[in-house]
Design a protein around this motif. Sequence first.
Motif, PDB file in Angstrom:
ATOM      1  N   GLU A 237       0.794  -1.114  -0.119  1.00  0.00           N
ATOM      2  CA  GLU A 237      -0.051   0.129  -0.188  1.00  0.00           C
ATOM      3  C   GLU A 237       0.724   1.269  -0.028  1.00  0.00           C
ATOM      4  N   ALA A 238       1.898   1.248   0.769  1.00  0.00           N
ATOM      5  CA  ALA A 238       2.665   2.390   0.939  1.00  0.00           C
ATOM      6  C   ALA A 238       3.454   2.647  -0.247  1.00  0.00           C
ATOM      7  N   SER A 240       2.382   1.640  -3.112  1.00  0.00           N
ATOM      8  CA  SER A 240       1.484   1.641  -4.751  1.00  0.00           C
ATOM      9  C   SER A 240       1.941   0.372  -5.286  1.00  0.00           C
TER      10      SER A 240
ATOM     11  N   PRO B 210      -5.978  -2.883  -2.956  1.00  0.00           N
ATOM     12  CA  PRO B 210      -6.471  -2.093  -1.487  1.00  0.00           C
ATOM     13  C   PRO B 210      -6.914  -0.787  -2.748  1.00  0.00           C
ATOM     14  N   ARG B 213      -5.803   5.536  -2.651  1.00  0.00           N
ATOM     15  CA  ARG B 213      -6.094   6.931  -1.806  1.00  0.00           C
ATOM     16  C   ARG B 213      -6.329   7.876  -2.489  1.00  0.00           C
ATOM     17  N   ALA B 281      -3.880   6.423 -10.550  1.00  0.00           N
ATOM     18  CA  ALA B 281      -4.438   5.949  -9.243  1.00  0.00           C
ATOM     19  C   ALA B 281      -3.106   5.588  -8.161  1.00  0.00           C
ATOM     20  N   SER B 282      -3.228   5.798  -6.903  1.00  0.00           N
ATOM     21  CA  SER B 282      -2.171   5.446  -6.028  1.00  0.00           C
ATOM     22  C   SER B 282      -2.734   5.216  -4.789  1.00  0.00           C
ATOM     23  N   THR B 283      -2.058   3.907  -4.226  1.00  0.00           N
ATOM     24  CA  THR B 283      -2.527   3.858  -2.705  1.00  0.00           C
ATOM     25  C   THR B 283      -1.655   4.293  -1.620  1.00  0.00           C
ATOM     26  N   ALA B 284      -0.572   5.004  -2.105  1.00  0.00           N
ATOM     27  CA  ALA B 284       0.598   5.445  -1.439  1.00  0.00           C
ATOM     28  C   ALA B 284       0.094   6.683  -0.653  1.00  0.00           C
ATOM     29  N   PRO B 285       0.291   6.699   0.857  1.00  0.00           N
ATOM     30  CA  PRO B 285       0.033   8.120   1.521  1.00  0.00           C
ATOM     31  C   PRO B 285       0.722   9.093   0.900  1.00  0.00           C
ATOM     32  N   ARG B 286       2.140   8.967   0.584  1.00  0.00           N
ATOM     33  CA  ARG B 286       2.807   9.867   0.107  1.00  0.00           C
ATOM     34  C   ARG B 286       2.309  10.747  -1.288  1.00  0.00           C
ATOM     35  N   ASP B 287       1.569   9.806  -2.040  1.00  0.00           N
ATOM     36  CA  ASP B 287       1.069  10.547  -3.127  1.00  0.00           C
ATOM     37  C   ASP B 287      -0.308  11.352  -2.803  1.00  0.00           C
TER      38      ASP B 287
END
Lengths: 473, 473
Positions: A237-238, A240, B210, B213, B281-287
């Motif tokens: 997840e972190a 992607s 996932p 985000r 699309a990205s699941t990464a919090p940083r994105d």
Amino acid sequence: MDFLSKLTSALPDTPILTGPDCAPWVTDWTGAWHGEPMAVIRPACTAEVSQIMAMAHAGNVPVVPAGGRTGLVGGAHAPDALVVSLDRMNTIRQVTPRTRTAIVEAGVILQSLRESAAELGMQFPMTFGAQGSATIGGILSTNAGGSNVLKYGNTRDLCLGIEAVLPDGTVLDLMSELHKDNTGYALKHLLIGAEGTLGIITAAVLKLSPAPRVRSTAFLACPSLTDALTTLNRLQEATSDAVEAFEYMPAHYMAAYADMHPQARQPFTDIHGVNILVELASTAPRDAALSPEGTTVLQDTFESTLATLFEEGLLTDATIATNDSQRAAFWAIRESAAELSLAGPRAAIVNDIALPLDEIASFLDRMNALLPTLDADAFDMTVAHLGDGNIHYTVRPSDKALKDTIMSAVEAEVRALGGSFSAEHGVGQSKLSSMTRHKNTAALDTMRAIKQAIDPTGILNPGKVIPPASSSL
Amino acid sequence: MDFLSKLTSALPDTPILTGPDCAPWVTDWTGAWHGEPMAVIRPACTAEVSQIMAMAHAGNVPVVPAGGRTGLVGGAHAPDALVVSLDRMNTIRQVTPRTRTAIVEAGVILQSLRESAAELGMQFPMTFGAQGSATIGGILSTNAGGSNVLKYGNTRDLCLGIEAVLPDGTVLDLMSELHKDNTGYALKHLLIGAEGTLGIITAAVLKLSPAPRVRSTAFLACPSLTDALTTLNRLQEATSDAVEAFEYMPAHYMAAYADMHPQARQPFTDIHGVNILVELASTAPRDAALSPEGTTVLQDTFESTLATLFEEGLLTDATIATNDSQRAAFWAIRESAAELSLAGPRAAIVNDIALPLDEIASFLDRMNALLPTLDADAFDMTVAHLGDGNIHYTVRPSDKALKDTIMSAVEAEVRALGGSFSAEHGVGQSKLSSMTRHKNTAALDTMRAIKQAIDPTGILNPGKVIPPASSSL
């Protein structure tokens, strides 16, 4: 005129090996299977394969296709059969970065394709120990796996199209570059993983992806396998979905490696029960950029995610490789699996099993309790592609007479947990009894019906994959 | 006792509809196919489906499985057949974020699964217009596609395991959660995309991922389709594969939309030949993090990549959606395809074709030259899942008598360029003649042999997918 004479006169320019010249095909590298082939023929093109199969079909001659012969289940064992070796059909016809495709013949060695792709900034992501010998035809026929399945899928997921010669010599041309094609049954998928029992794969269109611009590699220690799975989910997840590999090695694996290679750099000074080799990859220039500290942005993201996981108690230790030689040292540990598992005087039982991701811990707990009751002196060595649920659970019994007992016990536990007795190695000959014991009857019957429909005289790779019906056991 | 009476006494609690109650099954939503079924039966579980098939097998009664019946090729057309509707088997048995899997019955509506997954922070990424009616059994049987195939694959790529009832009532339980399982032929893949001609899919284990985000959505204009493909490759590299959708609409599509929806927000003031709706699309919090300007990091990466593409002349215009309503307005343009292509008095020819990625421009150039020679007043409307090579090339002829001529010409061009006449809609009944004309003989013969092996009496979805052998045409 006998069959070989007919073959020689029909294909005068095609090498046909007999007698001592067949020596390399008498056994495979596992050494478990021996048997002299009738002959080995080395066609140069699909038309020749077609002609050979048409003649074998007419003469009712058994045929075994051969690639790099690096399989682990005796799938290329060919006693008294005509071996069709694809080794001369080794042209990489095309590598096209623009469409991310490669068109290759079946005899191309995996490593060669990987190198050709890399020269153009692309990658063919399938990778495993035998890649210097394994061929494209072989990896398709066995639907090979390896360490990168987590991110890129099995071989079938990397294949857009194939060409195959059917048992009667018909050429089945499915050499499509298409990403969508719903025009009838998935014959490509039926041939992939059929281990040469339905057709001889002669060429393929494969998917490439851009070569990662940056990687980040680490050894992690987690309190438990459950925490390791959470760690994997969190890292995916972190980042992607940047996780390419997530490989598990238990404490006694690490200890055995340290014993065998005392000079090698070890990732941890402490002993941990759950050791994970994880590798991230990114094609993005922003991830390859260097931060003021001289580390890549990918590594910074990785480190900050690991810091959070530490705080939450999901990690107990971590070492990130800071340069290529450290990365290589980490991978050397994982790649010693064959050496660690198979070395020694006692013949090993290789269990290439797959489990649902959340049953892996249960399986290992159960086996830790069960194995000593079956063989107090048995020695087990585990290494797992944890991210895709594939465990290589190798056991060296104290007495090889216990082999069947132990293998049956392992497979019974695997089945009870919803797993499979063959994750990536296939069935070949060595897993036929496992097929009889564990494959469901409806699936076996359907497989037999398909084999009968496509190869009614049963000349193609006979005796492999499908066990004899119970009446004839 | 006739068949329906036997069925009623064997399954007294299972609804069986006859006569006027079958009205919803007499035609499908395309309106192209009409035919009254013998009856519609609505089983509650796999055991009932098995019992129904065993009785149909014994009685030689034709059976057509039915899901949401949103197909476009007449695959669920069931004149005089027993329809087995899976609509009551609509339980989502399990959604497990930890293992990223869902276990569902065949009658579950796609949208319901998507919502259940979303509630747990996960996504089932398959998405297309009919998702509010289409069922899991249907999307598996047709190997459905849609807009997100580029990143997540076709339905078969999202399926880990299936359960199906074979024509004689045998239950084939392949409900595996495994990511690796090489124990024989890929029966799962054979059943997926077989359009209900080999078995009735009753349940499945599906892959989740996932939920992203953050997303970033834009309309781009490129000088050419060739530049659009380069742009796609560059965006995928720059974002390490964050591109979920890459949809092409030509100038006359944009103009038709603007005519029909004059109040709607248009992405561009200028007219462009190549308009692309792209979504990252990205699941990464940083994105998902916000930069000082209040934009997401994903959007910043997107913008800086677009800036480079502009400088290189690969882009001529771009509008990034800055909020959800703008994103929705952009997607509304793409989702008007059916409305724009099919509205109007003249029956449309829907060509759901796939092409190698670098042949799409050639195809459209060729058709632009060819179509006026076949029908000077024909009107064409194109929209494409450009990233996966799937073009919906819809033609409204001036005279419906020209339909076959135009369709044949389109398919001939497609075939000459290595494409497919059915990318994601399947064959059903309406593409049978295309199968006869364009599917290679070896593939057709192999399909016939498999159908004969698994459904020897031909009771399951008769007359679909496989055209009659030429002798009986």
